[in-house]
Design a protein around this motif. Structure first.
Motif, short mmCIF file in Angstrom:
data_model
loop_
_atom_site.label_atom_id
_atom_site.label_comp_id
_atom_site.label_asym_id
_atom_site.label_seq_id
_atom_site.Cartn_x
_atom_site.Cartn_y
_atom_site.Cartn_z
N ILE A 15 5.95 -8.59 -0.48
CA ILE A 15 7.22 -7.87 -0.34
C ILE A 15 6.95 -6.40 -0.05
CG2 ILE A 15 9.29 -7.13 -1.55
CD1 ILE A 15 9.16 -9.73 -3.12
N PHE A 16 5.97 -5.83 -0.76
CA PHE A 16 5.65 -4.42 -0.59
C PHE A 16 4.37 -4.26 0.21
CE2 PHE A 16 7.80 -4.53 -4.81
CZ PHE A 16 8.96 -3.90 -4.41
N GLY A 17 4.25 -3.10 0.84
CA GLY A 17 3.05 -2.79 1.61
C GLY A 17 2.01 -2.07 0.75
N LYS A 18 0.90 -1.75 1.36
CA LYS A 18 -0.20 -1.08 0.67
C LYS A 18 0.24 0.28 0.13
CE LYS A 18 -5.02 0.17 1.43
NZ LYS A 18 -6.11 0.21 2.41
N LYS A 19 1.04 0.99 0.91
CA LYS A 19 1.52 2.32 0.51
C LYS A 19 2.41 2.21 -0.73
CE LYS A 19 3.44 6.40 2.73
NZ LYS A 19 4.05 6.92 3.95
N ASN A 20 3.25 1.17 -0.78
CA ASN A 20 4.13 0.97 -1.93
C ASN A 20 3.31 0.76 -3.21
OD1 ASN A 20 5.62 -0.22 0.57
ND2 ASN A 20 7.22 0.29 -0.90
N TYR A 21 2.28 -0.09 -3.12
CA TYR A 21 1.47 -0.38 -4.29
C TYR A 21 0.69 0.85 -4.74
CZ TYR A 21 2.55 -5.32 -3.98
OH TYR A 21 3.21 -6.52 -3.96
N LYS A 22 0.26 1.67 -3.79
CA LYS A 22 -0.45 2.90 -4.14
C LYS A 22 0.46 3.81 -4.96
CE LYS A 22 -1.40 6.23 -1.18
NZ LYS A 22 -1.95 7.00 -0.05
N PHE A 23 1.71 3.99 -4.51
CA PHE A 23 2.65 4.81 -5.25
C PHE A 23 3.01 4.19 -6.60
CE2 PHE A 23 3.56 7.00 -1.20
CZ PHE A 23 3.51 8.31 -1.65
N MET A 24 3.07 2.87 -6.68
CA MET A 24 3.35 2.21 -7.95
C MET A 24 2.26 2.49 -8.97
SD MET A 24 4.96 -1.47 -7.10
CE MET A 24 6.45 -1.66 -6.17
N PHE A 25 1.00 2.41 -8.54
CA PHE A 25 -0.10 2.68 -9.47
C PHE A 25 -0.14 4.14 -9.88
CE2 PHE A 25 -2.07 -1.25 -7.57
CZ PHE A 25 -1.89 -2.01 -8.71
N ILE A 26 0.21 5.04 -8.98
CA ILE A 26 0.29 6.46 -9.34
C ILE A 26 1.39 6.67 -10.37
CG2 ILE A 26 0.89 8.75 -8.44
CD1 ILE A 26 -0.52 7.92 -5.82
N GLY A 27 2.54 6.04 -10.16
CA GLY A 27 3.64 6.14 -11.13
C GLY A 27 3.26 5.58 -12.49
N LEU A 28 2.57 4.44 -12.50
CA LEU A 28 2.12 3.87 -13.77
C LEU A 28 1.14 4.79 -14.48
CD1 LEU A 28 1.65 0.09 -12.92
CD2 LEU A 28 3.34 1.11 -14.43
N ALA A 29 0.29 5.47 -13.72
CA ALA A 29 -0.66 6.41 -14.33
C ALA A 29 0.08 7.58 -14.98
CB ALA A 29 -1.64 6.91 -13.27
N PHE A 30 1.12 8.10 -14.32
CA PHE A 30 1.92 9.18 -14.90
C PHE A 30 2.60 8.72 -16.19
CE2 PHE A 30 1.43 11.46 -10.96
CZ PHE A 30 1.62 12.79 -11.30
N ILE A 31 3.17 7.52 -16.17
CA ILE A 31 3.85 6.99 -17.36
C ILE A 31 2.85 6.81 -18.50
CG2 ILE A 31 5.08 5.00 -18.29
CD1 ILE A 31 6.31 4.68 -15.45
N ALA A 32 1.70 6.23 -18.21
CA ALA A 32 0.69 6.02 -19.25
C ALA A 32 0.20 7.35 -19.81
CB ALA A 32 -0.48 5.22 -18.69
N LEU A 33 -0.05 8.34 -18.95
CA LEU A 33 -0.49 9.65 -19.41
C LEU A 33 0.56 10.30 -20.30
CD1 LEU A 33 -2.62 11.92 -19.30
CD2 LEU A 33 -1.42 12.78 -17.28
N GLY A 34 1.83 10.17 -19.92
CA GLY A 34 2.91 10.73 -20.74
C GLY A 34 2.96 10.11 -22.12
N PHE A 35 2.81 8.78 -22.22
CA PHE A 35 2.84 8.14 -23.52
C PHE A 35 1.60 8.48 -24.34
CE2 PHE A 35 6.17 5.33 -21.79
CZ PHE A 35 7.09 5.44 -22.83
N ILE A 36 0.46 8.65 -23.68
CA ILE A 36 -0.75 9.05 -24.41
C ILE A 36 -0.59 10.46 -24.98
CG2 ILE A 36 -3.18 9.68 -24.08
CD1 ILE A 36 -3.33 7.28 -22.12
N LEU A 37 -0.01 11.37 -24.18
CA LEU A 37 0.21 12.73 -24.68
C LEU A 37 1.25 12.79 -25.78
CD1 LEU A 37 0.14 14.81 -21.37
CD2 LEU A 37 -1.63 14.67 -23.13
N MET A 38 2.17 11.83 -25.82
CA MET A 38 3.20 11.79 -26.87
C MET A 38 2.66 11.31 -28.20
SD MET A 38 6.95 10.41 -25.89
CE MET A 38 6.88 10.23 -24.14
#
Length: 84
Positions: A15-38
């Protein structure tokens, strides 16, 4: 010739292209970093109050990173993949 068309029809289509998955993993990294800092800031003794729980990192930075991560996830989902 019929076999060729059947192979093309059975080819996996994402359904998604390579660019979509790249942005999804970047977003997941931001979310994980935010929860780790919390996390953290607690104390072993329940009778002692720890001011570290109200630090700038936990109150401002971490929630902003989580919200930014969710925004990147929404962008990744709505991004049109490049079709050839």
């Amino acid at each position: 010739m019929g076999e060729q068309k059947q192979k093309e029809a059975n080819k996996a289509v994402f359904i998604f292209g390579k660019k979509n998955y790249k942005f999804m993993f970047i977003g997941l990294a931001f979310i994980a970093l935010g929860f780790i800092l919390m996390s953290g800031g607690g104390t072993d003794d329940p009778n002692v109050f720890n001011e570290e729980i109200f630090s700038w990192r936990r109150i401002r930075l971490a929630p902003m990173l989580v919200l930014l991560g969710f925004g990147i996830e929404i962008y990744a989902i709505l991004l049109n993949p490049v079709k050839k």
